[in-house]
Design a protein around this motif. Structure first.
Motif, PDB file in Angstrom:
ATOM      1  N   VAL A   1       0.822  -1.214   0.000  1.00 55.36           N
ATOM      2  CA  VAL A   1       0.000   0.000   0.000  1.00 55.36           C
ATOM      3  C   VAL A   1       0.850   1.255   0.000  1.00 55.36           C
ATOM      4  N   ASP A   2       2.156   1.121  -0.177  1.00 56.49           N
ATOM      5  CA  ASP A   2       3.040   2.282  -0.285  1.00 56.49           C
ATOM      6  C   ASP A   2       3.025   2.762  -1.739  1.00 56.49           C
ATOM      7  N   TYR A   3       1.889   3.339  -2.133  1.00 59.98           N
ATOM      8  CA  TYR A   3       1.699   3.726  -3.522  1.00 59.98           C
ATOM      9  C   TYR A   3       2.708   4.772  -3.973  1.00 59.98           C
ATOM     10  N   GLN A   4       3.031   5.704  -3.103  1.00 52.37           N
ATOM     11  CA  GLN A   4       3.990   6.745  -3.481  1.00 52.37           C
ATOM     12  C   GLN A   4       5.368   6.142  -3.750  1.00 52.37           C
ATOM     13  N   GLY A   5       5.782   5.193  -2.935  1.00 52.34           N
ATOM     14  CA  GLY A   5       7.066   4.533  -3.160  1.00 52.34           C
ATOM     15  C   GLY A   5       7.094   3.757  -4.466  1.00 52.34           C
ATOM     16  N   ILE A   6       5.984   3.086  -4.791  1.00 55.69           N
ATOM     17  CA  ILE A   6       5.891   2.334  -6.044  1.00 55.69           C
ATOM     18  C   ILE A   6       5.935   3.286  -7.234  1.00 55.69           C
ATOM     19  N   GLN A   7       5.191   4.391  -7.158  1.00 58.69           N
ATOM     20  CA  GLN A   7       5.191   5.372  -8.244  1.00 58.69           C
ATOM     21  C   GLN A   7       6.575   5.992  -8.418  1.00 58.69           C
ATOM     22  N   ASN A   8       7.260   6.281  -7.324  1.00 58.34           N
ATOM     23  CA  ASN A   8       8.614   6.824  -7.419  1.00 58.34           C
ATOM     24  C   ASN A   8       9.565   5.832  -8.067  1.00 58.34           C
ATOM     25  N   ALA A   9       9.390   4.532  -7.773  1.00 51.42           N
ATOM     26  CA  ALA A   9      10.236   3.514  -8.403  1.00 51.42           C
ATOM     27  C   ALA A   9      10.005   3.474  -9.911  1.00 51.42           C
ATOM     28  N   VAL A  10       8.751   3.624 -10.343  1.00 53.68           N
ATOM     29  CA  VAL A  10       8.457   3.651 -11.778  1.00 53.68           C
ATOM     30  C   VAL A  10       9.110   4.862 -12.426  1.00 53.68           C
ATOM     31  N   LEU A  11       8.929   6.029 -11.823  1.00 57.64           N
ATOM     32  CA  LEU A  11       9.471   7.262 -12.407  1.00 57.64           C
ATOM     33  C   LEU A  11      10.990   7.274 -12.396  1.00 57.64           C
ATOM     34  N   THR A  12      11.606   6.695 -11.368  1.00 61.61           N
ATOM     35  CA  THR A  12      13.067   6.632 -11.309  1.00 61.61           C
ATOM     36  C   THR A  12      13.604   5.722 -12.401  1.00 61.61           C
ATOM     37  N   ASP A  13      12.943   4.604 -12.632  1.00 61.92           N
ATOM     38  CA  ASP A  13      13.410   3.674 -13.665  1.00 61.92           C
ATOM     39  C   ASP A  13      13.153   4.204 -15.070  1.00 61.92           C
ATOM     40  N   ALA A  14      12.155   5.061 -15.245  1.00 61.79           N
ATOM     41  CA  ALA A  14      11.826   5.622 -16.563  1.00 61.79           C
ATOM     42  C   ALA A  14      12.455   6.991 -16.749  1.00 61.79           C
ATOM     43  N   ILE A  15      13.631   7.190 -16.200  1.00 64.14           N
ATOM     44  CA  ILE A  15      14.279   8.502 -16.222  1.00 64.14           C
ATOM     45  C   ILE A  15      14.594   8.975 -17.645  1.00 64.14           C
ATOM     46  N   ASP A  16      14.808   8.044 -18.594  1.00 67.41           N
ATOM     47  CA  ASP A  16      15.141   8.427 -19.967  1.00 67.41           C
ATOM     48  C   ASP A  16      13.913   8.724 -20.824  1.00 67.41           C
ATOM     49  N   VAL A  17      12.721   8.494 -20.292  1.00 69.09           N
ATOM     50  CA  VAL A  17      11.490   8.742 -21.030  1.00 69.09           C
ATOM     51  C   VAL A  17      10.828   9.977 -20.430  1.00 69.09           C
ATOM     52  N   SER A  18      10.515  10.951 -21.271  1.00 70.30           N
ATOM     53  CA  SER A  18       9.938  12.195 -20.761  1.00 70.30           C
ATOM     54  C   SER A  18       8.423  12.089 -20.626  1.00 70.30           C
ATOM     55  N   ASN A  19       7.874  12.865 -19.717  1.00 71.56           N
ATOM     56  CA  ASN A  19       6.424  13.009 -19.515  1.00 71.56           C
ATOM     57  C   ASN A  19       5.712  11.703 -19.193  1.00 71.56           C
ATOM     58  N   VAL A  20       6.327  10.885 -18.363  1.00 68.24           N
ATOM     59  CA  VAL A  20       5.705   9.634 -17.942  1.00 68.24           C
ATOM     60  C   VAL A  20       4.915   9.885 -16.673  1.00 68.24           C
ATOM     61  N   SER A  21       3.725   9.303 -16.584  1.00 70.07           N
ATOM     62  CA  SER A  21       2.974   9.341 -15.338  1.00 70.07           C
ATOM     63  C   SER A  21       2.878   7.918 -14.813  1.00 70.07           C
ATOM     64  N   ALA A  22       2.855   7.781 -13.502  1.00 73.35           N
ATOM     65  CA  ALA A  22       2.857   6.466 -12.866  1.00 73.35           C
ATOM     66  C   ALA A  22       1.671   6.344 -11.921  1.00 73.35           C
ATOM     67  N   THR A  23       1.090   5.152 -11.892  1.00 73.66           N
ATOM     68  CA  THR A  23       0.035   4.848 -10.939  1.00 73.66           C
ATOM     69  C   THR A  23       0.346   3.507 -10.297  1.00 73.66           C
ATOM     70  N   ALA A  24      -0.178   3.317  -9.104  1.00 78.22           N
ATOM     71  CA  ALA A  24       0.013   2.059  -8.385  1.00 78.22           C
ATOM     72  C   ALA A  24      -1.277   1.700  -7.682  1.00 78.22           C
ATOM     73  N   GLU A  25      -1.519   0.416  -7.566  1.00 77.18           N
ATOM     74  CA  GLU A  25      -2.698  -0.040  -6.838  1.00 77.18           C
ATOM     75  C   GLU A  25      -2.473  -1.443  -6.302  1.00 77.18           C
ATOM     76  N   ARG A  26      -3.273  -1.783  -5.329  1.00 73.98           N
ATOM     77  CA  ARG A  26      -3.250  -3.117  -4.746  1.00 73.98           C
ATOM     78  C   ARG A  26      -4.507  -3.844  -5.200  1.00 73.98           C
ATOM     79  N   LEU A  27      -4.337  -5.077  -5.650  1.00 74.70           N
ATOM     80  CA  LEU A  27      -5.445  -5.890  -6.129  1.00 74.70           C
ATOM     81  C   LEU A  27      -5.436  -7.221  -5.399  1.00 74.70           C
TER      82      LEU A  27
END
Length: 149
Positions: free
Chosen positions: A63-89
């Motif tokens: 449920v640490d959605y902010q941490g998951i979103q930050n991990a996505v954005l950090t890994d996609a550093i070479d791609v501009s204008n990326v948005s990240a979402t996270a959820e638990r299912l």
């Protein structure tokens, strides 16, 4: 004199080049755009997977959605204008992929539901030029799942 004029081919190659050069340039530009969209889609897929696997060991971390979103954005550093979402299912083993409430206490015959983390990376890709029959803005989306429990 007339036969010499008919067989004179000087300037023919320049004319052919003038006709074919714009077409070759357009094809090279299209190939470059295709390569760019392919590379960005692959980078976004890797970023979504990195977000899904980010510290997934416990349900509390799921449920640490902010941490998951930050991990996505950090890994996609070479791609501009990326948005990240996270959820638990959550789902039950007797109906995989049929999402249930994560607060549901039991699954019939199993107990607690299985918990997953889903991370998504999205962006709108813009081509360098306009091509007939090809949209100039292409939505890209990539997602990754990881079972937590």
């Amino acid at each position: 004199m007339l036969t010499q004029l008919l067989w004179d081919r000087r300037g023919g190659s320049i004319t052919e080049f003038a006709i074919t050069a714009p077409l070759l340039f357009l094809m090279a530009l299209g190939a470059g755009d295709f390569a760019r969209v392919t590379v960005e889609a692959a980078q976004m897929e890797g970023a979504a997977n990195a977000g899904a696997t980010w510290d997934y060991r416990t349900v509390k971390d799921a449920v640490d959605y902010q941490g998951i979103q930050n991990a996505v954005l950090t890994d996609a550093i070479d791609v501009s204008n990326v948005s990240a979402t996270a959820e638990r299912l959550c789902d039950c083993p007797d109906a995989p992929g049929a999402w249930v409430s994560c607060t549901q206490s039991t699954c019939s015959g199993y107990g607690v539901p299985r918990v997953y983390v889903r991370a998504r990376a999205t962006k709108t890709f813009s081509t360098l030029g306009r091509y007939p029959g090809v949209p100039s803005r292409i939505p890209l989306s990539a997602g990754g799942y990881m079972r937590v429990q």
